[in-house]
Motif scaffolding. Structure first.
Motif, PDB file in Angstrom:
ATOM      1  N   UNK A  90       0.836  -1.334  -0.108  1.00  0.00           N
ATOM      2  CA  UNK A  90      -0.073  -0.028   0.077  1.00  0.00           C
ATOM      3  C   UNK A  90       0.945   1.240  -0.062  1.00  0.00           C
ATOM      4  N   UNK A  91       2.000   1.106   0.646  1.00  0.00           N
ATOM      5  CA  UNK A  91       2.868   2.336   0.545  1.00  0.00           C
ATOM      6  C   UNK A  91       3.318   2.682  -1.052  1.00  0.00           C
ATOM      7  N   UNK A  92       3.712   1.598  -1.857  1.00  0.00           N
ATOM      8  CA  UNK A  92       3.966   1.731  -3.005  1.00  0.00           C
ATOM      9  C   UNK A  92       2.812   2.167  -3.753  1.00  0.00           C
ATOM     10  N   UNK A  93       1.659   1.848  -3.498  1.00  0.00           N
ATOM     11  CA  UNK A  93       0.356   2.377  -4.230  1.00  0.00           C
ATOM     12  C   UNK A  93       0.271   3.847  -3.988  1.00  0.00           C
ATOM     13  N   UNK A  94       0.184   4.541  -2.699  1.00  0.00           N
ATOM     14  CA  UNK A  94       0.314   5.833  -2.305  1.00  0.00           C
ATOM     15  C   UNK A  94       1.353   6.706  -3.334  1.00  0.00           C
ATOM     16  N   UNK A  95       2.713   5.926  -3.020  1.00  0.00           N
ATOM     17  CA  UNK A  95       3.712   6.596  -3.660  1.00  0.00           C
ATOM     18  C   UNK A  95       3.652   6.921  -5.242  1.00  0.00           C
ATOM     19  N   UNK A  96       2.976   5.948  -5.826  1.00  0.00           N
ATOM     20  CA  UNK A  96       2.778   5.735  -7.320  1.00  0.00           C
ATOM     21  C   UNK A  96       1.659   6.965  -7.530  1.00  0.00           C
ATOM     22  N   UNK A  97       0.711   6.951  -6.724  1.00  0.00           N
ATOM     23  CA  UNK A  97      -0.270   8.104  -6.842  1.00  0.00           C
ATOM     24  C   UNK A  97       0.063   9.417  -6.742  1.00  0.00           C
ATOM     25  N   UNK A  98       1.039   9.719  -5.665  1.00  0.00           N
ATOM     26  CA  UNK A  98       1.408  10.964  -5.291  1.00  0.00           C
ATOM     27  C   UNK A  98       2.494  11.581  -6.478  1.00  0.00           C
ATOM     28  N   UNK A  99       3.174  10.507  -7.032  1.00  0.00           N
ATOM     29  CA  UNK A  99       4.169  11.007  -8.133  1.00  0.00           C
ATOM     30  C   UNK A  99       3.319  11.298  -9.381  1.00  0.00           C
ATOM     31  N   UNK A 100       2.195  10.542  -9.624  1.00  0.00           N
ATOM     32  CA  UNK A 100       1.256  11.072 -10.943  1.00  0.00           C
ATOM     33  C   UNK A 100       0.742  12.355 -10.570  1.00  0.00           C
ATOM     34  N   UNK A 101       0.457  12.800  -9.186  1.00  0.00           N
ATOM     35  CA  UNK A 101      -0.057  14.091  -8.736  1.00  0.00           C
ATOM     36  C   UNK A 101       0.799  15.128  -8.966  1.00  0.00           C
ATOM     37  N   UNK A 102       2.054  14.724  -8.777  1.00  0.00           N
ATOM     38  CA  UNK A 102       3.319  15.812  -8.891  1.00  0.00           C
ATOM     39  C   UNK A 102       3.499  16.234 -10.308  1.00  0.00           C
ATOM     40  N   UNK A 103       3.405  15.233 -10.971  1.00  0.00           N
ATOM     41  CA  UNK A 103       3.466  15.433 -12.497  1.00  0.00           C
ATOM     42  C   UNK A 103       2.221  16.305 -13.204  1.00  0.00           C
ATOM     43  N   UNK A 104       1.015  15.938 -12.708  1.00  0.00           N
ATOM     44  CA  UNK A 104      -0.104  16.828 -13.046  1.00  0.00           C
ATOM     45  C   UNK A 104       0.113  18.171 -12.536  1.00  0.00           C
ATOM     46  N   UNK A 105       0.534  18.568 -11.475  1.00  0.00           N
ATOM     47  CA  UNK A 105       0.638  19.783 -10.715  1.00  0.00           C
ATOM     48  C   UNK A 105       1.840  20.555 -11.595  1.00  0.00           C
ATOM     49  N   UNK A 106       2.967  19.839 -11.731  1.00  0.00           N
ATOM     50  CA  UNK A 106       4.139  20.324 -12.901  1.00  0.00           C
ATOM     51  C   UNK A 106       3.604  20.806 -14.090  1.00  0.00           C
ATOM     52  N   UNK A 107       2.897  19.751 -14.722  1.00  0.00           N
ATOM     53  CA  UNK A 107       2.298  20.232 -16.107  1.00  0.00           C
ATOM     54  C   UNK A 107       1.422  21.370 -15.872  1.00  0.00           C
ATOM     55  N   UNK A 108       0.436  21.565 -14.929  1.00  0.00           N
ATOM     56  CA  UNK A 108      -0.331  22.687 -14.851  1.00  0.00           C
ATOM     57  C   UNK A 108       0.352  23.894 -14.380  1.00  0.00           C
ATOM     58  N   UNK A 109       1.391  23.686 -13.738  1.00  0.00           N
ATOM     59  CA  UNK A 109       2.408  25.153 -13.477  1.00  0.00           C
ATOM     60  C   UNK A 109       2.969  25.539 -14.616  1.00  0.00           C
ATOM     61  N   UNK A 110       3.579  24.626 -15.829  1.00  0.00           N
ATOM     62  CA  UNK A 110       4.193  24.943 -16.839  1.00  0.00           C
ATOM     63  C   UNK A 110       3.248  25.542 -17.895  1.00  0.00           C
ATOM     64  N   UNK A 111       2.205  25.032 -18.002  1.00  0.00           N
ATOM     65  CA  UNK A 111       0.718  25.700 -18.680  1.00  0.00           C
ATOM     66  C   UNK A 111       0.574  27.176 -18.098  1.00  0.00           C
ATOM     67  N   UNK A 112       0.618  27.213 -16.849  1.00  0.00           N
ATOM     68  CA  UNK A 112       0.298  28.410 -16.424  1.00  0.00           C
ATOM     69  C   UNK A 112       1.443  29.458 -16.464  1.00  0.00           C
ATOM     70  N   UNK A 113       2.660  29.126 -16.623  1.00  0.00           N
ATOM     71  CA  UNK A 113       3.779  30.033 -16.903  1.00  0.00           C
ATOM     72  C   UNK A 113       3.935  30.426 -18.261  1.00  0.00           C
ATOM     73  N   UNK A 114       3.191  29.665 -19.169  1.00  0.00           N
ATOM     74  CA  UNK A 114       3.407  30.081 -20.659  1.00  0.00           C
ATOM     75  C   UNK A 114       2.509  31.141 -20.944  1.00  0.00           C
ATOM     76  N   UNK A 115       1.574  31.740 -19.858  1.00  0.00           N
ATOM     77  CA  UNK A 115       0.809  32.655 -20.502  1.00  0.00           C
ATOM     78  C   UNK A 115       1.159  33.969 -20.651  1.00  0.00           C
TER      79      UNK A 115
END
Length: 115
Positions: A90-115
């Protein structure tokens, strides 16, 4: 309603949910002890300590042996391997989900900084 039945895990996690019982496990990791000495160490009544030890015994985490009037407690032989494996899965499952969330946040930040 779906129910997940893992009786040994249920008993172990229920037993370990109490700080005093975790302390008893820690203490027994240092060596066997009588219920009386555990009660003294944790500043509780013999009856209270017997109840805690019974919960740990039921979960297979502790075994007791009575010799004369002294009941000695020691760690059970089965250990916590199944519990550790469950936690690691279950630790591995949580870790994978948080990594995916980090990727989404980073993508959103990059999209936001392009404006």
């Amino acid at each position: 309603m779906v129910q997940y039945l893992h009786p040994p895990l249920d008993l172990s996690f229920a037993a370990l949910s109490d700080a005093t019982r975790r302390g008893i496990i820690d203490q027994l990791g240092r060596g066997d002890a009588s219920i009386t000495s555990l009660a003294d160490k944790f500043q509780m009544t013999l009856t209270g300590m017997k109840k805690h030890v019974h919960v740990l015994e039921r979960a297979g985490l502790v075994v007791t042996q009575k010799v004369g009037r002294v009941r000695t407690c020691k760690l059970g032989k089965r250990g916590l391997k199944a519990e550790a494996e469950w936690i690691e899965t279950h630790r591995k499952l949580f870790e994978a989900r948080f990594e995916t969330l980090d990727e989404i946040i980073n993508e959103m930040k990059q999209e936001g900084s392009g404006d």
